[in-house]
Design an enzyme around this catalytic site. Sequence first.
Site, PDB file in Angstrom:
ATOM      1  N   GLY A 114      42.013  35.647  47.000  1.00 40.52           N
ATOM      2  CA  GLY A 114      41.288  36.378  46.252  1.00 40.52           C
ATOM      3  C   GLY A 114      41.958  36.502  44.793  1.00 40.52           C
ATOM      4  O   GLY A 114      42.752  35.492  44.381  1.00 40.52           O
ATOM      5  N   LYS A 115      41.711  37.592  44.054  1.00 34.85           N
ATOM      6  CA  LYS A 115      42.049  37.880  42.686  1.00 34.85           C
ATOM      7  C   LYS A 115      43.579  37.759  42.666  1.00 34.85           C
ATOM      8  O   LYS A 115      44.301  37.263  41.821  1.00 34.85           O
ATOM      9  CB  LYS A 115      41.755  39.064  42.334  1.00 34.85           C
ATOM     10  CG  LYS A 115      40.224  39.212  42.137  1.00 34.85           C
ATOM     11  CD  LYS A 115      39.425  40.464  41.779  1.00 34.85           C
ATOM     12  CE  LYS A 115      39.836  40.988  40.352  1.00 34.85           C
ATOM     13  NZ  LYS A 115      39.417  42.002  40.020  1.00 34.85           N
ATOM     14  N   LYS A 143      43.581  59.869  47.700  1.00 34.49           N
ATOM     15  CA  LYS A 143      42.620  58.856  48.028  1.00 34.49           C
ATOM     16  C   LYS A 143      41.194  59.312  48.233  1.00 34.49           C
ATOM     17  O   LYS A 143      41.073  60.476  48.641  1.00 34.49           O
ATOM     18  CB  LYS A 143      42.972  58.074  49.416  1.00 34.49           C
ATOM     19  CG  LYS A 143      42.450  56.667  49.455  1.00 34.49           C
ATOM     20  CD  LYS A 143      43.446  55.708  48.571  1.00 34.49           C
ATOM     21  CE  LYS A 143      43.082  54.111  48.800  1.00 34.49           C
ATOM     22  NZ  LYS A 143      44.032  53.302  47.764  1.00 34.49           N
ATOM     23  N   THR A 146      49.712  43.219  39.577  1.00 32.21           N
ATOM     24  CA  THR A 146      49.971  43.169  40.842  1.00 32.21           C
ATOM     25  C   THR A 146      50.381  41.884  41.434  1.00 32.21           C
ATOM     26  O   THR A 146      51.482  41.796  42.070  1.00 32.21           O
ATOM     27  CB  THR A 146      48.396  43.406  41.677  1.00 32.21           C
ATOM     28  OG1 THR A 146      48.008  44.828  41.465  1.00 32.21           O
ATOM     29  CG2 THR A 146      48.734  43.458  43.250  1.00 32.21           C
TER      30      THR A 146
END
Length: 386
Positions: free
Chosen positions: A210-211, A108, A178
């Site tokens: 959201g998305k 990350k 996702t």
Amino acid sequence: MKVLNDGHLRETAMGMKPKRKSGQGAMMEDIFHLMEESGHEQVIFCQHKTSGLKSIIAIHDTTMGPALGGCRMVPYESTQAALDDVLRLSKGMTYKCGLADVDFGGGKAVIIGHPERDKSPEMFRVLGRFVGGLNGRFFTGTDMGTMPEDFVHAARESESFVGLPVSHGGSGDTAIPTAFGVMQGFRATVFHLWGSVELQGKKIAIQGTGKVGGRLVAQLVAEGAKVFVADIHADRARELQAQYPDEVQAVDVNEIHRQVCDIYAPCAVGGVVNDRTLSELNCRAIVGSANNQLATDRHGDRLHDQGILYAPDYLVNAGGLIQVADELKGYRHERVMEKTQGIYDMLLKIYRLSKEENLPTCRAADQLVLERLHQVADLKRILLGG
């Protein structure tokens, strides 16, 4: 994550001039201790004065392959907070890659700064050079506070970036796989609990529209589910209710976790299962796309004790990871969706192991990841000819 309590390091983390009590090595010993506790291989601090870049890259485990994980940009209150975050997130990526069965390890990157004020093309080009200097040990792309377009600049300096816009050779919107993966999580969960994959008539409470969450609403409505929605931007939830007046009900964002439902689906912030919310949950299961839904692992233990089935988030939301990992092979959408569909079978495997050994599902998932790491380490003992 253990908080550093050494005065020398705390002052350094806050940007203050350190008081060197016992020589130059004092700070490094504490960072090494943190790395040892969490099993990290490498932590890199990157700074560039002209562009204002201050970044930390953490590589957790490369047993399965090069590290892969997003790059987020957050105005952390201190370097210590940024370090804690990148260590926690990179370790989570090792586990996500393990359950998703992709040949990558966990890594990350974080950038300390405000994403709306501090970004510049130069900053991301500088990041590109730092990441490129790792010579393929780490691949990264968009995450909280960053956009695919940011990494168009970074990709001018290195080929270690994924999730670029389609116009720049990337694979496009990761929200598509996702959301598909979360749907597989819903199906596996209702099958485990009720013996059928049908979602018709099931009550599902989605926190965050959201998305990913917005896509889930449309797909659940199409399958006949009753959907409760909440978002920090309340108008989003109201718009969905207006669009689907018979199937969708808007709920206050502070009340959604209390909603009586079959499945509670956190799809926004992490840490939503915590000491305060545990006693307020009214669901049979938790399945969602948000990262780090458990405030700590012990909250997963508590869910198990309360009889609430928890789908480990780092499996359920792995569709985006599967997509960006596939970019490095030469992206094919069909291959990504086929692999993402496997979330269904892996989640059922976790549920079975949890039931057979009376383990919390988060512990069962961790056990499967560790088994995979040992298997991959063992097979890599066989030397490939060069």
